[in-house]
Structures are given as structure tokens and as C-alpha cells.
Design an enzyme around this catalytic site. Structure first.
Site, PDB file in Angstrom:
ATOM      1  N   LYS A 113       0.673  -1.131  -0.046  1.00  0.00           N
ATOM      2  CA  LYS A 113       0.179  -0.159  -0.185  1.00  0.00           C
ATOM      3  C   LYS A 113       0.948   1.339  -0.057  1.00  0.00           C
ATOM      4  O   LYS A 113       0.543   2.134  -0.631  1.00  0.00           O
ATOM      5  CB  LYS A 113      -0.991  -0.084   1.236  1.00  0.00           C
ATOM      6  CG  LYS A 113      -1.954  -1.174   1.401  1.00  0.00           C
ATOM      7  CD  LYS A 113      -2.965  -0.915   2.533  1.00  0.00           C
ATOM      8  CE  LYS A 113      -2.201  -0.676   4.073  1.00  0.00           C
ATOM      9  NZ  LYS A 113      -1.758  -2.101   4.196  1.00  0.00           N
ATOM     10  N   ASN A 136      -3.265   6.647   5.632  1.00  0.00           N
ATOM     11  CA  ASN A 136      -2.571   5.764   6.595  1.00  0.00           C
ATOM     12  C   ASN A 136      -1.112   6.090   6.440  1.00  0.00           C
ATOM     13  O   ASN A 136      -0.197   5.565   7.265  1.00  0.00           O
ATOM     14  CB  ASN A 136      -3.035   4.461   6.338  1.00  0.00           C
ATOM     15  CG  ASN A 136      -2.391   3.340   7.189  1.00  0.00           C
ATOM     16  OD1 ASN A 136      -2.912   3.422   8.603  1.00  0.00           O
ATOM     17  ND2 ASN A 136      -1.975   2.346   6.807  1.00  0.00           N
ATOM     18  N   HIS A 182      -4.534  -9.014  10.583  1.00  0.00           N
ATOM     19  CA  HIS A 182      -5.480  -8.602  11.172  1.00  0.00           C
ATOM     20  C   HIS A 182      -6.736  -9.504  11.561  1.00  0.00           C
ATOM     21  O   HIS A 182      -7.912  -9.001  12.051  1.00  0.00           O
ATOM     22  CB  HIS A 182      -5.989  -7.125  10.770  1.00  0.00           C
ATOM     23  CG  HIS A 182      -5.027  -6.015  10.344  1.00  0.00           C
ATOM     24  ND1 HIS A 182      -4.066  -5.605  11.150  1.00  0.00           N
ATOM     25  CD2 HIS A 182      -4.910  -5.536   9.125  1.00  0.00           C
ATOM     26  CE1 HIS A 182      -3.293  -4.773  10.683  1.00  0.00           C
ATOM     27  NE2 HIS A 182      -3.653  -4.753   9.356  1.00  0.00           N
TER      28      HIS A 182
END
Length: 449
Positions: A113, A136, A182
Site C-alpha cells: 500500500k 494511513n 488483522h
């Protein structure tokens, strides 16, 4: 207004709300003395700390803004929602104050990302758009809203941030890949994938949706997407007509074609070495070309000039024919496997690895090193475990500390070799974080004579 979480997103959201005349209460589980909230408190923010967010009494705020690290399932948040209080993530809040007509581009995925977001920003910059690049990655969007407006905003978006976005329309968006991550927060991969797929949920027919055509998790995300459908692949082959996908694909190990547009681009920057970065370059180029209107010439200029991100296969210098590469962000086995694969067959590497291990077996790393790694230089807490796995197969040099590893590699490496810091471990046994480790490595390498 209530803001939950006093990290960088919560602090930025609080500042934005203050700038709009709101009364703000900022909550965090850490004691107030540990929070960087003095300036906000001086401006009237009520700072509450020292209590688990799962047990706080929010009262009846007009709005609850939730930082990305705070689960939306917490009882106080659920209770506020049941009472009709809007629950927004920080990006949702900020997006409502963006200038009218601004272009909004988003990047998500489990891996890649940050690099892809930074590259997309560089391509848009080369196209003359002067974008804000953050989310982010680096600066929260709320902070950007407090600055002079930009024509374009390029955002890295985590699954946590996407959960808190209900009305945000991304004119161009991509999901790069999906692998288990996650899962302490999600009820399995399907739940995690659903959070990532939210990146496409508010797109209109003119918008651009890009997925990884090689990833079984990302392809189904287009089923509910209303934007124009694009993909990228590292394994060219027939695309089922039912996919209705305009596909970017490689034309060599370092070049690709942007689907039906016929635009041909090459990837020559060391910052984008490896097949994984070829995919990242295709995704970023698809968005820049189709959503932002960046010309082919500007795309190529942006690819050629991209400096990369620190600590991610960062080429520091070449000294006496030896390249020194900082991949301190590689804190697990999979990341090091990706780093090793980024170098071509025949490239001889000296690998510096070790630190605070995560309990994963090192055997896959040993297997990937055979025929490519000339020797292993170990540092940190997991050095004995690495030596036990590697020593039957490859030379191992026990160095204990990073400065000793750099000095030893200087004597071992020959012209044409690469010295690669790719630790496969966390840094907390000897450093504050992976950035501190990478910065230390860079300083050591730059001091070599």
C-alpha cells in the site's frame, strides 16, 4: 463532539473539529500525561485518559469520530449508534471538508500500500496535479483539510479506515492483494475482505476500480463495483469475457502495457525492483492514467524519477561496486522472501538478518537463500535460531550488533554484490522501531570509506 483515540488521526480530527467551532472531548486509554495533547487542551479540548475505551461513558455527543485503531464494535460506540449518533472515521470526517471538485484516489491491500500510494502521488505530481499524499501513510487527511486546497488527494487506506468511511467517493481506487492479516479484529478472511471492498462502495460509473487479477480475493470485489473495471496481472493469459476487465500486463520483466489503451511503460528505477513492484507500478499507472488523466510521457517520467520509500528495498549507496540496500521494514519471513525474489538470478547477496523474532520457522527463508545468498550476518535476539537453521547450508557470521554486521559485510562483499538488510524480525530488542533500525543502518553505510 467525541474523538476516540489520541494518535495522529485523533489529534488531527480534533484540530479539524476545533477549526470548525466544535467543542471536542478526546478520549484515549493511555494516561493524559503520556499524550501529546497539551496544545489541544490549551485550546479548550477536554482530554480524558486512563480508562479502557470499552468502558467509557460518552454521554450524548452530536458526533463520534473514531480513530482507525479503535474497533467499531466497542460497546460505547455501539450504544451511541443505537441512540442515533453519527459514527465517523477520521477520513469520513475530513472528506466532508475537501474542496469541491477535488480528485480523490485511494489505495488499499495487505501488502504494497505505502509504495503504491507514494508512487501514485509521484505520477500525479509528474502530471502537474500537485497532490496531497497521505492517509494511513504519513499525514492524516484531516491535517490536509487545514492546509490550502489541492486539486488531488492520494490516500493510503487501511481496512480500519475503510470501516469508518460511509459516504466517501473515491474517483479511482485499487485493492492490490489480500492475505491473512488483522484476523484478531475480523471474523475470518471473508470479514477482512469485506472491509477492503468498501473502497469501491460509493463509486459512480465514470470512476475507476482496479484489482489484482491474480488474487482470488480481490477479483470478486468488482462484483458490486459501479466504476469502470480494470485489473493488473503478472501472469498474462486469457481473461474470461464475463470478467469485463481491462487488464494491464507485463511485456518483459521490467515493462508493461496499460491494457486496451496500448500505452507501453518501463520500470527501470531500483526503487521498484522485483515482480511485486511491477504489479504496484501497474496499479498506480492505471489509476493515474484512467482516473487522473496523467499523460503517458508524464507517467514514464514519474516512474523513472520515483525515489522509493525509506526502509523498503531502499538503495542507500554503491561503494566500490557493492550496493547497500535497506529493507528494515521486512519484519517477517514473507517480507524477506519478497525482498530476495526482487533480485535477479545470479545476483550474489549478503543478508543481514535478526532481531526480535515472531515465532515463525526460518526454514522457508533458508530454502529461498540457496543459490542467491553468499552468507548470512546475524544480529539481535534471534541470531542463534537463524544460525541453527542456516549454518548447515550457508556460511553464517555472528555479529550481534548492526555496526559489527556492516563492518563485517564491508570485508566480505566484492564488486557486483549486494548487502541487504532484511531482518525477518521486529526491531524492539535493540531499536525503538524498524525506522530507527533502518536509519542506523543508513548512517553506518554512509560513513563507510
Amino acid at each position: 463532539m467525541a474523538v476516540l483515540g489520541a494518535g495522529k488521526s485523533g489529534l488531527a480530527a480534533s484540530e479539524l473539529l476545533l477549526s470548525r467551532g466544535a467543542r471536542v472531548t478526546l478520549w484515549d486509554e493511555r494516561p493524559v500525561a503520556e499524550l501529546a495533547t497539551e496544545a489541544l487542551a490549551a485550546r479548550g479540548v477536554s482530554v480524558r485518559g486512563g480508562t479502557a475505551l470499552a468502558r467509557v461513558d460518552l454521554g450524548r455527543p452530536d458526533l463520534v469520530v473514531v480513530s482507525p485503531g479503535v474497533p467499531l464494535r466497542l460497546a460505547p460506540i455501539a450504544g451511541a449508534r443505537e441512540s442515533g449518533v453519527p459514527i465517523w472515521g477520521e477520513v469520513e470526517l475530513a472528506a466532508r471538508f475537501l474542496p469541491s471538485g477535488a480528485l480523490l484516489l485511494g489505495v488499499t491491500g495487505t501488502n504494497g500500500k505505502s509504495t503504491t500510494t507514494a508512487l501514485l502521488g509521484a505520477l500525479c505530481q509528474a502530471g502537474g496535479l500537485d497532490p496531497f499524499v497521505g492517509g494511513n501513510l504519513g499525514t492524516p487527511l484531516s491535517r490536509a483539510v487545514l492546509e490550502p486546497p489541492r486539486p488531488a488527494y492520494v490516500l493510503e487506506l487501511s481496512s480500519y479506515q475503510l470501516e469508518g468511511m460511509d459516504t466517501v467517493r473515491l474517483h479511482g481506487a485499487t485493492v492490490l492483494n489480500l492475505t491473512p492479516d488483522h484476523l484478531d479484529r475480523y471474523d475470518g478472511m471473508e470479514d477482512y475482505a469485506a472491509a477492503k471492498a468498501r473502497i469501491f462502495r460509493n463509486q459512480e460509473p465514470a470512476d475507476v476500480a482496479v484489482v489484482n487479477a491474480d488474487d482470488a480475493w480481490t477479483m470478486p470485489m468488482l462484483d458490486g463495483a459501479r466504476g469502470r473495471r480494470f485489473g493488473f496481472t503478472l501472469r498474462p493469459g486469457p481473461v474470461p469475457p464475463s470478467a469485463r476487465l481491462d487488464l494491464a500486463e507485463p511485456t518483459s520483466d521490467a515493462s508493461f502495457r496499460l491494457g486496451s489503451s496500448g500505452v507501453q511503460l518501463r520500470v527501470a528505477s531500483r526503487a521498484l525492483r522485483g515482480a511485486h513492484n511491477l504489479g504496484n507500478a501497474m496499479a498506480a499507472s492505471m489509476l493515474a492514467f484512467h482516473a487522473a488523466g496523467v499523460s503517458p510521457g508524464a507517467l514514464q517520467a514519474g516512474l523513472d524519477g520515483f525515489p522509493g520509500l525509506a526502509h523498503r528495498l531502499e538503495s542507500i549507496r554503491t561503494l566500490d561496486g557493492v550496493e547497500w540496500v535497506n529493507d528494515s521494514k521486512a519484519t517477517n519471513i514473507d517480507a524477506v522472501l519478497t525482498a530476495l525474489a526482487a533480485f535477479p538470478p545470479g545476483q550474489r547477496l549478503w543478508l543481514i538478518a535478526g532481531g526480535k523474532g515472531k515465532g515463525a520457522p526460518y526454514r522457508p527463508l533458508v530454502e529461498a537463500s540457496v543459490g542467491k545468498v553468499a552468507g548470512l550476518l546475524t544480529v539481535g535476539q534471534d541470531a542463534p535460531l537463524l544460525e541453527a537453521e542456516f549454518s548447515p547450508v550457508l556460511p553464517v557470521h555472528a555479529c550481534e550488533t548492526l555496526d559489527r554486521a556492516v563492518a563485517r559485510a564491508r570485508t566480505l562483499a566484492r564488486p557486483g554484490d549486494v548487502v541487504l538488510l532484511s531482518p525477518a524480525c521486529a526491531s524492539f530488542d535493540q531499536f525503538r522501531n524498524f525506522e530507527h533500525r533502518g536509519d542506523t543502518f543508513r548512517a553506518l553505510v554512509e560513513s563507510l570509506t
